[in-house]
Design a protein around this motif. Sequence first.
Motif, PDB file in Angstrom:
ATOM      1  N   ASN A 160      -1.301  10.422 -21.655  1.00  0.00           N
ATOM      2  CA  ASN A 160      -1.113   9.015 -22.044  1.00  0.00           C
ATOM      3  C   ASN A 160      -1.577   8.858 -23.483  1.00  0.00           C
ATOM      4  N   LEU A 214      -1.953   2.036 -26.521  1.00  0.00           N
ATOM      5  CA  LEU A 214      -1.970   1.025 -25.443  1.00  0.00           C
ATOM      6  C   LEU A 214      -3.063  -0.020 -25.673  1.00  0.00           C
ATOM      7  N   GLN A 267      -1.933  -3.517 -25.063  1.00  0.00           N
ATOM      8  CA  GLN A 267      -1.350  -3.772 -23.748  1.00  0.00           C
ATOM      9  C   GLN A 267      -2.373  -3.608 -22.622  1.00  0.00           C
ATOM     10  N   TYR A 268      -3.116  -2.475 -22.626  1.00  0.00           N
ATOM     11  CA  TYR A 268      -3.940  -2.138 -21.472  1.00  0.00           C
ATOM     12  C   TYR A 268      -4.951  -3.233 -21.084  1.00  0.00           C
ATOM     13  N   GLU A 322       2.988   1.941 -12.751  1.00  0.00           N
ATOM     14  CA  GLU A 322       3.428   0.753 -13.499  1.00  0.00           C
ATOM     15  C   GLU A 322       2.472  -0.383 -13.161  1.00  0.00           C
ATOM     16  N   CYS A 378       2.282  -2.154 -18.607  1.00  0.00           N
ATOM     17  CA  CYS A 378       2.464  -0.818 -19.205  1.00  0.00           C
ATOM     18  C   CYS A 378       2.578   0.225 -18.093  1.00  0.00           C
TER      19      CYS A 378
END
Length: 243
Positions: free
Chosen positions: A2, A7, A10-11, A174, A183
């Motif tokens: 990953n 991210l 987003q995360y 997901e 994400c």
Amino acid sequence: MNKFNELLDQYPKTNIKPDKKHSILPTVLKLLEPLEGKTVVDVGCGEGFFSRAVAERNSDVVYGIDSSNSFIERAIKKDCTKVVYKVLDMFSSELPMCDVINAPFVINYANSLDDLKKLLVNFFNSLNNGGKLVLVVDLPRLDLSEDQIRKNRKFGAVKRVDGGLVDGANIKIELFNNEKYICTLNSNYFALESIERLLSEVGFKSIVRHKPIIDKYGKKVYGEEFWKDYLELYELGYLTAIK
Ligand SMILES: C[S@@+](CC[C@H](N)C(=O)[O-])C[C@H]1O[C@@H](n2cnc3c(N)ncnc32)[C@H](O)[C@@H]1O
């Protein structure tokens, strides 16, 4: 596996997913107890979701460790004076000595059972005698109907595994908040039995599986009906083990 640095924006949206906020967090906090006077290491702390929650309890010192510079910088900016954040790779670095290790969603980044065993040895070595390890692991299921998968999306996560439930198989996860896509993450599947065997080989004792709880705020905000089936459908394993 990953690209966590990518991210960063987003995360953190996962922090308000119904399952993370109202089941995973309260379950982890319950399993970490007693925290009074304890030194805790939160492994793969990201921007500090669990670290801050642990620091708000009666813990003594909390270390948040993560291999991503960007996440650690973000965690420091969120500021919680009791948490000491460090950029460390859990596979290759010595962790701070502690009484409790919180390792949610991270052991599934091991690439093989050998890798996983080395990681568990690292955890064992950083715990004081009598110290506790709390693991949350991805446990995708193959027996869910489309309707059940839709329900899991509503709770916050849909997991698919490539090539059957074999140790090391790739999992695609997901993440959703209120059905809105956040994400996708990748991790590797390990059967609970395999993790338990390795924990025991490494020297851990009192290895116990746990069921999640749903907190009263979750029931109040979303209603009892919303959570119907969560306790049958969740795709996570909770384990504690003592050194
Ligand atoms: C799924 S996120 C969980 C973040 C946080 N615990 C949470 O639940 O909000 C996984 C985290 O593990 C970190 N991570 C991945 N590989 C790692 C490694 N080898 N050592 C330390 N941290 C790692 C990532 O940078 C990421 O922040």
